[in-house]
Scaffold this active site. Structure first.
Site, short mmCIF file in Angstrom:
data_model
loop_
_atom_site.label_atom_id
_atom_site.label_comp_id
_atom_site.label_asym_id
_atom_site.label_seq_id
_atom_site.Cartn_x
_atom_site.Cartn_y
_atom_site.Cartn_z
N SER A 6 26.79 6.87 43.83
CA SER A 6 26.30 5.57 43.37
C SER A 6 25.57 5.74 42.06
O SER A 6 24.56 6.44 41.98
CB SER A 6 25.35 4.97 44.41
OG SER A 6 24.61 3.93 43.79
N HIS A 29 30.76 4.61 42.71
CA HIS A 29 30.24 3.42 43.39
C HIS A 29 29.31 2.67 42.42
O HIS A 29 28.33 3.24 41.92
CB HIS A 29 29.50 3.84 44.65
CG HIS A 29 29.04 2.72 45.50
ND1 HIS A 29 29.86 2.07 46.39
CD2 HIS A 29 27.82 2.13 45.61
CE1 HIS A 29 29.16 1.12 47.02
NE2 HIS A 29 27.92 1.13 46.56
N ASP A 31 26.89 -0.48 41.86
CA ASP A 31 26.09 -1.46 42.58
C ASP A 31 25.68 -2.62 41.68
O ASP A 31 24.77 -2.50 40.86
CB ASP A 31 24.83 -0.79 43.13
CG ASP A 31 25.13 0.09 44.33
OD1 ASP A 31 25.77 -0.41 45.28
OD2 ASP A 31 24.73 1.27 44.31
N MET A 33 23.84 -6.07 41.35
CA MET A 33 22.82 -6.88 42.05
C MET A 33 22.35 -8.00 41.12
O MET A 33 22.18 -7.77 39.92
CB MET A 33 21.62 -6.01 42.42
CG MET A 33 21.97 -4.79 43.25
SD MET A 33 20.48 -3.92 43.76
CE MET A 33 21.19 -2.41 44.42
N HIS A 62 30.51 -2.57 44.27
CA HIS A 62 29.82 -3.15 45.43
C HIS A 62 29.01 -4.34 44.93
O HIS A 62 27.97 -4.17 44.29
CB HIS A 62 28.93 -2.06 46.05
CG HIS A 62 28.10 -2.54 47.21
ND1 HIS A 62 27.01 -1.82 47.69
CD2 HIS A 62 28.17 -3.66 47.99
CE1 HIS A 62 26.46 -2.48 48.71
NE2 HIS A 62 27.15 -3.60 48.90
N MET A 64 26.53 -7.13 45.30
CA MET A 64 25.41 -7.68 46.08
C MET A 64 24.91 -8.90 45.32
O MET A 64 23.87 -8.88 44.66
CB MET A 64 24.31 -6.62 46.24
CG MET A 64 24.71 -5.52 47.21
SD MET A 64 23.74 -4.01 47.00
CE MET A 64 24.68 -3.25 45.68
N MET A 132 26.68 -1.28 55.83
CA MET A 132 25.45 -0.83 55.16
C MET A 132 24.54 -0.10 56.13
O MET A 132 24.29 -0.57 57.24
CB MET A 132 24.69 -2.03 54.57
CG MET A 132 25.35 -2.71 53.37
SD MET A 132 25.64 -1.62 51.96
CE MET A 132 23.96 -1.19 51.48
N ASP A 170 26.88 3.26 53.28
CA ASP A 170 26.14 3.23 52.02
C ASP A 170 24.65 3.07 52.32
O ASP A 170 24.25 2.08 52.93
CB ASP A 170 26.67 2.06 51.18
CG ASP A 170 25.97 1.89 49.84
OD1 ASP A 170 25.19 2.79 49.45
OD2 ASP A 170 26.21 0.86 49.19
C1 DX5 Z 1 21.73 0.03 48.00
C2 DX5 Z 1 22.99 0.40 47.27
C3 DX5 Z 1 23.36 1.82 47.44
C4 DX5 Z 1 22.34 2.80 46.88
C5 DX5 Z 1 22.44 4.06 47.66
O1 DX5 Z 1 21.59 -1.34 48.02
O2 DX5 Z 1 24.08 -0.38 47.73
O3 DX5 Z 1 24.65 2.08 46.92
O4 DX5 Z 1 22.53 3.08 45.53
O5 DX5 Z 1 21.42 4.94 47.24
P1 DX5 Z 1 20.92 6.14 48.14
O6 DX5 Z 1 22.11 7.04 48.38
O7 DX5 Z 1 19.87 6.78 47.31
O8 DX5 Z 1 20.40 5.55 49.42
ZN ZN Z 2 26.13 0.23 47.22
#
Ligand code: DX5
Ligand code: ZN
Length: 214
Positions: A6, A29, A31, A33, A62, A64, A132, A170
């Site tokens: 990620s 990956h 993320d 947000m 991903h 969010m 998740m 994740d």
């Molecule tokens: C959290 C993200 C994850 C995050 C994982 O909301 O979707 O992808 O980056 O990070 P670690 O591996 O540090 O928990």
């Molecule tokens: Zn993620």
């Protein structure tokens, strides 16, 4: 066993170098947000599009965000896989169709408190189901062991309905928790801090792969 670093834990000021460190990964990956669906804000489409041009590894986006109906197809034009949260989707079926029409793989994600049961009928047409293992929003959180039973349930349904669908986990994945998630049936693992926080990210990917296959 697939390992997807990620980039939430990467150094955003040096993304070309950061992406080069994790070329042995299966997918990157990404993320996204929006500070509405989750209490954090990361980056948007122009940034993802830019990073994609300097990555040799395909992107696993991903989302969010509060409005995946509008945005998922736009990310699908720029990446290889798009996974969106069902909690904020008004028409998950339509989003899956639009992602796949673009030749991109489609996934749905569920938060730790969201049951799998209501989304069972979608599984036969998915490329990925993301369960998740932390509340979405931040890297570096602790793996939630109570989600393991939902991973087992997801594995059973996937084996029955669509064995080629990836079962992704994740959040809080490290060389210990990956063993538990893998035993429960996950086959695709996201890790942020465990990879980008390691001295040698490539070695960390290798170690996670070995642990997942144990
Ligand atoms: C959290 C993200 C994850 C995050 C994982 O909301 O979707 O992808 O980056 O990070 P670690 O591996 O540090 O928990
Ligand atoms: Zn993620």
């Amino acid at each position: 066993m697939r390992i997807n670093p990620s980039i939430l834990s990467a150094d955003f000021a040096n993304m070309t170098a950061e992406l080069a460190k994790v070329e042995t990964a299966d997918m990157i990956h990404v993320d996204v947000m929006d500070s509405v669906f989750v209490p954090n804000l990361t980056f948007g489409l122009p940034v993802v599009e830019n990073w994609r041009t300097v990555s040799k590894t395909p992107f696993d986006v991903h989302l969010m965000i509060d409005d995946p109906d509008q945005w998922a197809p736009k990310y699908a034009e720029k990446s290889e896989m798009v996974t969106f949260h069902v909690e904020s989707a008004s028409d998950p079926q339509r989003i899956i169709d639009r992602i796949r029409e673009l030749g991109t793989r489609a996934g749905i994600a569920i938060k730790p408190g969201t049951p799998l049961e209501p989304y069972k009928e979608l599984i036969h047409q998915l490329d990925q189901l993301l369960v998740m293992t932390v509340e979405p929003g931040f890297g570096g959180q602790k793996f939630m062991h109570e989600v393991l039973s939902k991973i087992r349930q997801a594995r059973e349904i996937i084996d029955e309905e669509n064995p080629s669908c990836y079962l992704q986990v994740d959040g809080g994945i490290n060389s210990e928790t990956i063993v538990l998630a893998s035993e429960a049936g996950a086959d695709t693992f996201v890790a942020g801090s465990a990879i980008f926080g390691a001295e040698d990210p490539e070695q960390a990917i290798h170690q996670l792969r070995v642990a997942a296959s144990r």
